[in-house]
Scaffold this motif. Structure first.
Motif, PDB file in Angstrom:
ATOM      1  N   UNK A   1       0.854  -1.186   0.000  1.00 27.20           N
ATOM      2  CA  UNK A   1       0.000   0.000   0.000  1.00 27.20           C
ATOM      3  C   UNK A   1       0.888   1.233   0.000  1.00 27.20           C
ATOM      4  N   UNK A   2       0.525   2.212  -0.807  1.00 32.42           N
ATOM      5  CA  UNK A   2       1.273   3.460  -0.871  1.00 32.42           C
ATOM      6  C   UNK A   2       0.618   4.441   0.106  1.00 32.42           C
ATOM      7  N   UNK A   3       1.432   4.996   0.993  1.00 37.28           N
ATOM      8  CA  UNK A   3       0.929   5.928   1.998  1.00 37.28           C
ATOM      9  C   UNK A   3       1.614   7.274   1.792  1.00 37.28           C
ATOM     10  N   UNK A   4       0.825   8.324   1.645  1.00 33.78           N
ATOM     11  CA  UNK A   4       1.332   9.691   1.575  1.00 33.78           C
ATOM     12  C   UNK A   4       0.762  10.445   2.770  1.00 33.78           C
ATOM     13  N   UNK A   5       1.615  11.114   3.492  1.00 30.15           N
ATOM     14  CA  UNK A   5       1.154  11.831   4.677  1.00 30.15           C
ATOM     15  C   UNK A   5       1.773  13.222   4.722  1.00 30.15           C
ATOM     16  N   UNK A   6       0.995  14.175   5.211  1.00 36.57           N
ATOM     17  CA  UNK A   6       1.457  15.550   5.384  1.00 36.57           C
ATOM     18  C   UNK A   6       0.983  16.045   6.745  1.00 36.57           C
ATOM     19  N   UNK A   7       1.913  16.549   7.529  1.00 39.57           N
ATOM     20  CA  UNK A   7       1.590  17.149   8.821  1.00 39.57           C
ATOM     21  C   UNK A   7       2.015  18.602   8.806  1.00 39.57           C
ATOM     22  N   UNK A   8       1.172  19.454   9.363  1.00 40.91           N
ATOM     23  CA  UNK A   8       1.504  20.864   9.500  1.00 40.91           C
ATOM     24  C   UNK A   8       1.635  21.170  10.990  1.00 40.91           C
ATOM     25  N   UNK A   9       2.816  21.700  11.378  1.00 38.52           N
ATOM     26  CA  UNK A   9       3.077  22.019  12.775  1.00 38.52           C
ATOM     27  C   UNK A   9       3.365  23.504  12.882  1.00 38.52           C
ATOM     28  N   UNK A  10       2.723  24.150  13.847  1.00 38.60           N
ATOM     29  CA  UNK A  10       2.959  25.562  14.102  1.00 38.60           C
ATOM     30  C   UNK A  10       3.134  25.731  15.609  1.00 38.60           C
TER      31      UNK A  10
END
Length: 153
Positions: free
Chosen positions: A90-99
């Motif tokens: 399975x291909x997993x793409x993840x994006x997290x935004x931290x501020x």
């Protein structure tokens, strides 16, 4: 007739069975990125995969028959997805935004792209709007070995 298992997040819903106890297994985790005891498909062995797909009947159906048909179709598609994950990964793409060291947004997308032929539905259970479909797939190395190697190369 089997009943649905009680909900327990620690118990997996997917099982894998192997019909050849003498087949090769992958090296331990860390070597080549493989997981220990993962079967390796060779030109001479057969691997049997199984999955349990689940589908829920929508509330806005016009008849119980339509609800069953839609829940069963959803369960079959879920079963195919699980088999595809086992076959190809399975291909997993993840994006997290931290501020300011606080997670603001987290998006995880998964994708399965698989060719599945001759999967067999071994059991269908429909109860209270939930359909559970058990599926099995035998991967014959004489047929699938070259297909998987072309996909990786």
């Amino acid at each position: 007739m089997p009943v649905f298992p009680k909900e327990n997040p620690s118990s997996p819903q997917i099982t894998t069975h192997f019909d050849n106890s003498n087949q090769s297994v992958a090296p331990s985790a860390g070597e080549n990125g493989m997981i220990a005891n993962t079967p390796i498909l060779t030109p001479t062995n057969v691997i049997e995969l199984s999955a349990v797909g689940m589908g829920v009947a929508p509330e806005s159906t016009i008849s119980p028959s339509q609800a069953l048909a839609l829940a069963k179709r959803a369960a079959i598609v879920d079963g195919y997805r699980q088999l595809g994950e086992k076959m190809y990964g399975i291909r997993v793409n993840a994006t997290d935004t931290v501020k300011d060291m606080i997670l603001q947004n987290s998006v995880i997308k998964t994708k399965v792209n698989a060719l599945i032929r001759n999967a067999e539905i071994t059991e269908t259970i429909y109860k209270d709007g939930l359909c559970q479909v058990s599926m099995e797939l035998k991967l014959d190395g004489r047929i699938w070995y070259n297909v998987f190697n072309r996909a990786r190369g």
